[in-house]
Motif scaffolding. Structure first.
Motif, mmCIF file in Angstrom:
data_model
loop_
_atom_site.group_PDB
_atom_site.id
_atom_site.type_symbol
_atom_site.label_atom_id
_atom_site.label_comp_id
_atom_site.label_asym_id
_atom_site.label_seq_id
_atom_site.Cartn_x
_atom_site.Cartn_y
_atom_site.Cartn_z
ATOM 1 N N LEU A 71 0.836 -1.200 0.000
ATOM 2 C CA LEU A 71 0.000 0.000 0.000
ATOM 3 C C LEU A 71 0.869 1.248 0.000
ATOM 4 O O LEU A 71 0.585 2.222 -0.710
ATOM 5 N N ALA A 72 1.947 1.225 0.791
ATOM 6 C CA ALA A 72 2.877 2.357 0.810
ATOM 7 C C ALA A 72 3.499 2.549 -0.569
ATOM 8 O O ALA A 72 3.643 3.680 -1.052
ATOM 9 N N ALA A 73 3.847 1.439 -1.209
ATOM 10 C CA ALA A 73 4.409 1.530 -2.552
ATOM 11 C C ALA A 73 3.383 2.058 -3.534
ATOM 12 O O ALA A 73 3.693 2.835 -4.440
ATOM 13 N N GLY A 74 2.122 1.634 -3.361
ATOM 14 C CA GLY A 74 1.066 2.049 -4.275
ATOM 15 C C GLY A 74 0.749 3.526 -4.234
ATOM 16 O O GLY A 74 0.203 4.075 -5.200
ATOM 17 N N MET A 75 1.071 4.181 -3.124
ATOM 18 C CA MET A 75 0.818 5.614 -3.023
ATOM 19 C C MET A 75 1.559 6.382 -4.119
ATOM 20 O O MET A 75 1.132 7.459 -4.539
ATOM 21 N N LEU A 76 2.678 5.820 -4.579
ATOM 22 C CA LEU A 76 3.459 6.479 -5.616
ATOM 23 C C LEU A 76 2.631 6.695 -6.872
ATOM 24 O O LEU A 76 2.765 7.726 -7.546
ATOM 25 N N SER A 77 1.772 5.738 -7.199
ATOM 26 C CA SER A 77 0.984 5.849 -8.427
ATOM 27 C C SER A 77 0.028 7.038 -8.378
ATOM 28 O O SER A 77 -0.163 7.730 -9.377
ATOM 29 N N TYR A 78 -0.553 7.286 -7.221
ATOM 30 C CA TYR A 78 -1.456 8.425 -7.085
ATOM 31 C C TYR A 78 -0.684 9.750 -7.146
ATOM 32 O O TYR A 78 -1.123 10.712 -7.782
ATOM 33 N N LEU A 79 0.457 9.776 -6.480
ATOM 34 C CA LEU A 79 1.273 10.988 -6.495
ATOM 35 C C LEU A 79 1.749 11.303 -7.914
ATOM 36 O O LEU A 79 1.693 12.464 -8.359
ATOM 37 N N MET A 80 2.191 10.282 -8.633
ATOM 38 C CA MET A 80 2.680 10.495 -9.997
ATOM 39 C C MET A 80 1.573 10.977 -10.924
ATOM 40 O O MET A 80 1.809 11.790 -11.827
ATOM 41 N N ALA A 81 0.355 10.500 -10.712
ATOM 42 C CA ALA A 81 -0.762 10.955 -11.542
ATOM 43 C C ALA A 81 -1.033 12.438 -11.321
ATOM 44 O O ALA A 81 -1.322 13.184 -12.271
ATOM 45 N N MET A 82 -0.923 12.901 -10.071
ATOM 46 C CA MET A 82 -1.131 14.320 -9.790
ATOM 47 C C MET A 82 -0.039 15.165 -10.460
ATOM 48 O O MET A 82 -0.323 16.211 -11.075
ATOM 49 N N LEU A 83 1.202 14.721 -10.346
ATOM 50 C CA LEU A 83 2.315 15.457 -10.952
ATOM 51 C C LEU A 83 2.224 15.419 -12.477
ATOM 52 O O LEU A 83 2.563 16.403 -13.154
ATOM 53 N N ALA A 84 1.748 14.297 -13.013
ATOM 54 C CA ALA A 84 1.600 14.184 -14.465
ATOM 55 C C ALA A 84 0.573 15.174 -14.986
ATOM 56 O O ALA A 84 0.738 15.759 -16.064
ATOM 57 N N ALA A 85 -0.501 15.381 -14.240
ATOM 58 C CA ALA A 85 -1.530 16.334 -14.659
ATOM 59 C C ALA A 85 -0.959 17.741 -14.757
ATOM 60 O O ALA A 85 -1.270 18.496 -15.689
ATOM 61 N N ILE A 86 -0.112 18.091 -13.797
ATOM 62 C CA ILE A 86 0.524 19.415 -13.812
ATOM 63 C C ILE A 86 1.431 19.556 -15.034
ATOM 64 O O ILE A 86 1.466 20.612 -15.678
ATOM 65 N N ARG A 87 2.122 18.482 -15.382
ATOM 66 C CA ARG A 87 3.056 18.513 -16.510
ATOM 67 C C ARG A 87 2.323 18.473 -17.855
ATOM 68 O O ARG A 87 2.712 19.178 -18.801
ATOM 69 N N LEU A 88 1.278 17.671 -17.940
ATOM 70 C CA LEU A 88 0.602 17.463 -19.219
ATOM 71 C C LEU A 88 -0.408 18.553 -19.568
ATOM 72 O O LEU A 88 -0.674 18.796 -20.744
ATOM 73 N N LEU A 89 -0.982 19.177 -18.539
ATOM 74 C CA LEU A 89 -2.017 20.191 -18.776
ATOM 75 C C LEU A 89 -1.639 21.496 -18.089
ATOM 76 O O LEU A 89 -2.358 21.994 -17.208
ATOM 77 N N PRO A 90 -0.509 22.100 -18.466
ATOM 78 C CA PRO A 90 -0.017 23.299 -17.772
ATOM 79 C C PRO A 90 -0.912 24.520 -17.946
ATOM 80 O O PRO A 90 -0.894 25.422 -17.100
ATOM 81 N N ALA A 91 -1.679 24.569 -19.027
ATOM 82 C CA ALA A 91 -2.516 25.735 -19.277
ATOM 83 C C ALA A 91 -3.736 25.783 -18.361
ATOM 84 O O ALA A 91 -4.347 26.848 -18.186
ATOM 85 N N GLU A 92 -4.095 24.669 -17.768
ATOM 86 C CA GLU A 92 -5.274 24.615 -16.896
ATOM 87 C C GLU A 92 -4.844 24.907 -15.462
ATOM 88 O O GLU A 92 -4.544 24.012 -14.675
ATOM 89 N N ARG A 93 -4.833 26.184 -15.128
ATOM 90 C CA ARG A 93 -4.283 26.621 -13.842
ATOM 91 C C ARG A 93 -5.100 26.122 -12.655
ATOM 92 O O ARG A 93 -4.540 25.762 -11.608
ATOM 93 N N LEU A 94 -6.419 26.108 -12.799
ATOM 94 C CA LEU A 94 -7.253 25.622 -11.698
ATOM 95 C C LEU A 94 -6.987 24.143 -11.437
ATOM 96 O O LEU A 94 -6.912 23.710 -10.274
ATOM 97 N N LEU A 95 -6.807 23.373 -12.518
ATOM 98 C CA LEU A 95 -6.502 21.957 -12.354
ATOM 99 C C LEU A 95 -5.153 21.776 -11.672
ATOM 100 O O LEU A 95 -4.975 20.855 -10.869
ATOM 101 N N THR A 96 -4.203 22.659 -11.978
ATOM 102 C CA THR A 96 -2.891 22.592 -11.334
ATOM 103 C C THR A 96 -3.019 22.757 -9.826
ATOM 104 O O THR A 96 -2.392 22.026 -9.051
#
Length: 432
Positions: free
Chosen positions: A360-385
């Protein structure tokens, strides 16, 4: 990553996708959680609100990513697109590990609830283990048969599992509207540590909110259905969870709830008769069975997507004539069966709990990476950031609640997959 599936095959529609999300979120845990949370008093209600807020942030991010990038693999696909194959592999490896290891506990929960109805199951040596593994392979066969079959199981079990929970909430509303006196609970000081404990416990109830994004290539009209199912499923689950917590806080004494082995059954039994306990046990077993079905679907999809993305052995990327990742399902269920049997082995219970917490501790990485990926992939959407940053902070906080030891071993668990990644990459380079 979203190629390779024939468009002519019937996929998951909105209701089946919503059932997958709700079915994976609402498992057997909610039937026991009121007893665990009861001693925390008002802190549990605050913890629920914090967790629901954090889960909604995660759901918004996954919904937006699902709309913009309806790729197979969910967190893996987003991390890979944002940060490259190594980050994608680490994300997928941690997520896959969390799923198949955690599924062992869900399989055990199915049989545990059945043993309340048929006590001979628990008293006969070897039977619980065999029944648990039988559940695993029955649902593996369903998923191998096709995503439509798995979706139909999710739809039916999700509808059934909500019945006693909705009945409990409706009963509490009726008591409130009829003027029934509230229970006076013993005072419990509101404290940051107690709220964190409550949030840590309640967060497990939202693991799986990203379920619709993982088989996105199998979802009909995925760019619309995936985000809708993710958001609606998370909100619906949050309403059910909070409603149940409020009902217990208002109408069942803390001591009684904390001491109850079946709090939902006891709550309903106090008003409808003691025979309701067996009925609720049936629904709890159905609930766990439906959740197991949904996560078995995911545990086959993740290695398939990894193989198609070139970061896992290509052998896992092969499909059956029905378009299902049969090989990935079989290997995942073999691992799951080993973990399930280990839970029943004498003297290995502590080891199982350790593996589950570490995964479960290892699995937390997947959620964190998804949040960081959203910031990287959709930089123009400031509210989403902003929402993604809040979600990332929530994940870090929830992971911290697991403790340094679990996080340390979880990191080692993720690193253990790196040799697999490099072996695949070296083989690919040699074939060029």
């Amino acid at each position: 990553m979203n190629s390779g599936r024939k468009a002519t095959r019937r996929g998951l529609g909105f209701w089946m996708t919503l059932a997958l999300v709700v079915g994976n979120l609402i498992g057997s845990g909610i039937y026991l959680l009121p007893a665990t949370l009861a001693p925390l008093g008002t802190n549990q209600l605050i913890g629920w609100l914090v967790t629901i807020g954090g889960a909604l942030c995660l759901a918004v991010v996954f919904a937006r990513l699902g709309a913009k990038l309806p790729l197979a693999g969910g967190p893996y696909a987003y991390a890979s697109a944002a940060f490259g194959p190594l980050a994608g592999f680490a994300t997928a490896w941690s997520y896959w590990t969390m799923i198949w290891a955690g599924n062992g506990a869900i399989a055990v929960a199915v049989v545990s609830n059945l043993s309340l109805i048929a006590p001979w199951i628990g008293k006969t040596e070897g039977v619980p283990a065999l029944l648990s593994v039988a559940c695993v392979w029955l649902l593996t066969a369903v998923n191998i048969r096709g995503v439509r079959a798995a979706g139909e199981v999710s739809l039916v079990t999700s509808a059934l599992k909500l019945m006693p929970l909705v009945l409990l909430i409706a009963l509490a509303l009726w008591l409130a509207l009829s003027g029934a006196p509230h229970v006076v609970q013993p005072p419990v000081p509101i404290a940051a540590g107690a709220i964190a404990t409550a949030a840590g416990l309640t967060f497990w109830g939202f693991l799986g909110l990203e379920s619709a994004t993982v088989p996105a290539d199998k979802v009909e009209n995925a760019s619309t259905v995936v985000p809708r199912a993710t958001l609606i499923g998370t909100v619906l689950t949050g309403v059910v969870y909070l409603g149940i917590s409020l009902a217990f806080y208002a109408y069942m004494p803390t001591g009684q709830a904390a001491a109850s082995p079946a709090p939902v059954a006891d709550f309903l039994g106090a008003h409808f008769g003691g025979h309701v306990a067996s009925v609720v046990a049936v629904f709890a077993a159905i609930s766990a069975f439906g959740t197991l079905n949904g996560f078995i679907l995911l545990q086959g999809e993740v290695p398939w997507a990894m193989a198609r993305g070139g970061v896992f052995p290509a052998w896992f990327g092969k499909e059956s004539s029905r378009g299902t990742p049969t090989r990935a399902h079989i290997v995942s269920s073999i691992l799951l069966s080993c973990v399930t049997l280990m839970n029943f082995s004498r003297g290995l219970g502590d080891l199982f709990q350790f593996i589950a917490s570490v995964s479960l501790a290892a699995g937390m990485l997947s959620y964190l990476m998804a949040m960081l990926a959203a910031i990287r992939l959709l930089p123009a959407e400031r509210l989403l950031t902003v929402v993604a940053l809040i979600g990332a902070a929530f994940i870090v906080w929830a992971a911290w609640g697991l403790g340094e030891k679990a996080l340390g071993y979880g990191a080692l668990f993720v690193l253990a997959g790196v040799p697999v990644y490099w072996a695949v990459r070296l083989r690919q380079d040699a074939m060029r």
